[in-house]
Design a protein around this motif. Structure first.
Motif, PDB file in Angstrom:
ATOM      1  N   ASN A   1      -2.721  35.492  -9.477  1.00 50.15           N
ATOM      2  CA  ASN A   1      -3.576  34.439 -10.046  1.00 50.15           C
ATOM      3  C   ASN A   1      -4.940  35.003 -10.435  1.00 50.15           C
ATOM      4  O   ASN A   1      -5.470  34.688 -11.506  1.00 50.15           O
ATOM      5  CB  ASN A   1      -3.739  33.290  -9.051  1.00 50.15           C
ATOM      6  CG  ASN A   1      -2.493  32.454  -8.906  1.00 50.15           C
ATOM      7  OD1 ASN A   1      -1.581  32.515  -9.719  1.00 50.15           O
ATOM      8  ND2 ASN A   1      -2.434  31.678  -7.840  1.00 50.15           N
ATOM      9  N   ALA A   2      -5.508  35.821  -9.566  1.00 52.03           N
ATOM     10  CA  ALA A   2      -6.812  36.423  -9.867  1.00 52.03           C
ATOM     11  C   ALA A   2      -6.718  37.305 -11.108  1.00 52.03           C
ATOM     12  O   ALA A   2      -7.594  37.265 -11.982  1.00 52.03           O
ATOM     13  CB  ALA A   2      -7.323  37.215  -8.667  1.00 52.03           C
TER      14      ALA A   2
ATOM     15  N   ALA B   1      -6.251  29.145  -0.402  1.00 52.57           N
ATOM     16  CA  ALA B   1      -5.166  28.696  -1.276  1.00 52.57           C
ATOM     17  C   ALA B   1      -3.972  28.231  -0.445  1.00 52.57           C
ATOM     18  O   ALA B   1      -3.632  28.841   0.574  1.00 52.57           O
ATOM     19  CB  ALA B   1      -4.747  29.824  -2.205  1.00 52.57           C
TER      20      ALA B   1
ATOM     21  N   TRP C   1     -15.717  39.420 -15.722  1.00 53.51           N
ATOM     22  CA  TRP C   1     -15.377  39.119 -14.338  1.00 53.51           C
ATOM     23  C   TRP C   1     -14.472  40.230 -13.833  1.00 53.51           C
ATOM     24  O   TRP C   1     -13.851  40.953 -14.620  1.00 53.51           O
ATOM     25  CB  TRP C   1     -14.654  37.783 -14.237  1.00 53.51           C
ATOM     26  CG  TRP C   1     -15.520  36.584 -14.498  1.00 53.51           C
ATOM     27  CD1 TRP C   1     -16.842  36.575 -14.876  1.00 53.51           C
ATOM     28  CD2 TRP C   1     -15.134  35.218 -14.429  1.00 53.51           C
ATOM     29  NE1 TRP C   1     -17.282  35.288 -15.030  1.00 53.51           N
ATOM     30  CE2 TRP C   1     -16.254  34.434 -14.755  1.00 53.51           C
ATOM     31  CE3 TRP C   1     -13.944  34.588 -14.112  1.00 53.51           C
ATOM     32  CZ2 TRP C   1     -16.211  33.039 -14.776  1.00 53.51           C
ATOM     33  CZ3 TRP C   1     -13.900  33.203 -14.134  1.00 53.51           C
ATOM     34  CH2 TRP C   1     -15.027  32.440 -14.459  1.00 53.51           C
TER      35      TRP C   1
ATOM     36  N   ILE D   1      -6.515  35.050 -14.263  1.00 60.12           N
ATOM     37  CA  ILE D   1      -7.787  34.404 -14.569  1.00 60.12           C
ATOM     38  C   ILE D   1      -8.774  35.413 -15.152  1.00 60.12           C
ATOM     39  O   ILE D   1      -9.447  35.142 -16.155  1.00 60.12           O
ATOM     40  CB  ILE D   1      -8.363  33.713 -13.319  1.00 60.12           C
ATOM     41  CG1 ILE D   1      -7.494  32.519 -12.929  1.00 60.12           C
ATOM     42  CG2 ILE D   1      -9.813  33.288 -13.536  1.00 60.12           C
ATOM     43  CD1 ILE D   1      -7.767  31.974 -11.537  1.00 60.12           C
TER      44      ILE D   1
ATOM     45  N   PHE E   1     -10.543  38.030  -4.515  1.00 58.73           N
ATOM     46  CA  PHE E   1     -11.759  37.365  -4.956  1.00 58.73           C
ATOM     47  C   PHE E   1     -11.982  37.657  -6.432  1.00 58.73           C
ATOM     48  O   PHE E   1     -11.669  38.741  -6.903  1.00 58.73           O
ATOM     49  CB  PHE E   1     -12.975  37.891  -4.177  1.00 58.73           C
ATOM     50  CG  PHE E   1     -12.870  37.679  -2.704  1.00 58.73           C
ATOM     51  CD1 PHE E   1     -13.465  36.582  -2.112  1.00 58.73           C
ATOM     52  CD2 PHE E   1     -12.164  38.558  -1.894  1.00 58.73           C
ATOM     53  CE1 PHE E   1     -13.367  36.367  -0.746  1.00 58.73           C
ATOM     54  CE2 PHE E   1     -12.048  38.358  -0.534  1.00 58.73           C
ATOM     55  CZ  PHE E   1     -12.658  37.259   0.042  1.00 58.73           C
TER      56      PHE E   1
ATOM     57  N   THR F   1     -19.354  36.343  -5.624  1.00 60.00           N
ATOM     58  CA  THR F   1     -17.995  35.806  -5.590  1.00 60.00           C
ATOM     59  C   THR F   1     -17.997  34.447  -6.276  1.00 60.00           C
ATOM     60  O   THR F   1     -18.803  33.583  -5.952  1.00 60.00           O
ATOM     61  CB  THR F   1     -17.499  35.664  -4.143  1.00 60.00           C
ATOM     62  OG1 THR F   1     -17.460  36.964  -3.551  1.00 60.00           O
ATOM     63  CG2 THR F   1     -16.119  35.048  -4.095  1.00 60.00           C
ATOM     64  N   LEU F   2     -17.070  34.271  -7.214  1.00 55.23           N
ATOM     65  CA  LEU F   2     -16.949  33.021  -7.953  1.00 55.23           C
ATOM     66  C   LEU F   2     -15.794  32.179  -7.426  1.00 55.23           C
ATOM     67  O   LEU F   2     -15.891  30.959  -7.372  1.00 55.23           O
ATOM     68  CB  LEU F   2     -16.749  33.307  -9.440  1.00 55.23           C
ATOM     69  CG  LEU F   2     -17.809  34.220 -10.088  1.00 55.23           C
ATOM     70  CD1 LEU F   2     -17.426  34.550 -11.512  1.00 55.23           C
ATOM     71  CD2 LEU F   2     -19.182  33.599 -10.005  1.00 55.23           C
ATOM     72  N   PHE F   3     -14.692  32.821  -7.095  1.00 56.75           N
ATOM     73  CA  PHE F   3     -13.495  32.167  -6.572  1.00 56.75           C
ATOM     74  C   PHE F   3     -12.815  33.122  -5.602  1.00 56.75           C
ATOM     75  O   PHE F   3     -12.975  34.325  -5.698  1.00 56.75           O
ATOM     76  CB  PHE F   3     -12.485  31.849  -7.690  1.00 56.75           C
ATOM     77  CG  PHE F   3     -12.950  30.825  -8.657  1.00 56.75           C
ATOM     78  CD1 PHE F   3     -12.816  29.472  -8.380  1.00 56.75           C
ATOM     79  CD2 PHE F   3     -13.515  31.195  -9.863  1.00 56.75           C
ATOM     80  CE1 PHE F   3     -13.232  28.519  -9.279  1.00 56.75           C
ATOM     81  CE2 PHE F   3     -13.946  30.251 -10.769  1.00 56.75           C
ATOM     82  CZ  PHE F   3     -13.803  28.908 -10.471  1.00 56.75           C
ATOM     83  N   ASP F   4     -11.991  32.553  -4.711  1.00 53.15           N
ATOM     84  CA  ASP F   4     -11.202  33.404  -3.833  1.00 53.15           C
ATOM     85  C   ASP F   4      -9.877  32.741  -3.507  1.00 53.15           C
ATOM     86  O   ASP F   4      -9.674  31.559  -3.757  1.00 53.15           O
ATOM     87  CB  ASP F   4     -11.969  33.743  -2.549  1.00 53.15           C
ATOM     88  CG  ASP F   4     -12.252  32.533  -1.688  1.00 53.15           C
ATOM     89  OD1 ASP F   4     -11.309  31.808  -1.325  1.00 53.15           O
ATOM     90  OD2 ASP F   4     -13.430  32.303  -1.359  1.00 53.15           O
ATOM     91  N   SER F   5      -8.976  33.529  -2.942  1.00 52.91           N
ATOM     92  CA  SER F   5      -7.649  33.017  -2.573  1.00 52.91           C
ATOM     93  C   SER F   5      -7.562  32.702  -1.082  1.00 52.91           C
ATOM     94  O   SER F   5      -6.475  32.388  -0.587  1.00 52.91           O
ATOM     95  CB  SER F   5      -6.570  34.034  -2.960  1.00 52.91           C
ATOM     96  OG  SER F   5      -6.706  35.224  -2.208  1.00 52.91           O
TER      97      SER F   5
END
Length: 135
Positions: free
Chosen positions: A89-90, A65, A21, A93, A47, A58-62
């Motif tokens: 945080n990104a 938040a 990732w 992870i 992201f 894109t799997l996750f983003d801020s």
């Protein structure tokens, strides 16, 4: 406990999007923030993504938040601002995703090898002929 953790992480890894990732960011011109006695507009969101079927996904983003800390920096190119918590945080992870399971797996294998070696040594000591020392 370690073996349970490794097995749990392997199952989670198998179910998740394959790695590695990576982190990307995008500047949101319309995002508003306040703090430090002032207000501002526009900052980078972060992201987490990976290559899926040959393209970035894109799997996750801020973006949405609730916890953000907007930091600013000024230089000859002007102002830049970003979500420092989103970036941190990104980064955490992605580092855990890409590095933790291989490291834990390696350490578990090294532990198992050391335990096997210790058992062989203990067995050799038990079966070795004992020679009484003379007094």
């Amino acid at each position: 406990v370690m073996d349970d953790l490794v097995e749990r992480l392997k199952k989670l890894d198998a179910a998740a999007t394959p790695g590695p990732w990576d982190i990307d960011s995008e500047y949101d011109d319309d995002a508003l923030y306040s703090g430090g006695g002032g207000c501002g507009r526009g900052f980078k969101n972060f992201f987490i993504g990976a290559e899926v079927r040959g393209k970035w996904a894109t799997l996750f983003d801020s973006v949405n938040a609730d916890e953000k800390l907007i930091e600013e920096d000024y230089d000859e190119d002007g102002k830049s601002s970003w979500d420092a918590i989103g970036r941190a945080n990104a980064a955490l992870i992605v580092a855990l995703r890409n590095e933790a399971l291989p490291l834990i797996t390696q350490l578990t294998a090294e532990r198992d090898a050391a335990l096997a070696h210790a058992e062989r040594l203990a067995g050799a000591i038990e079966t070795a002929p004992h020679h009484p020392t003379g007094d």
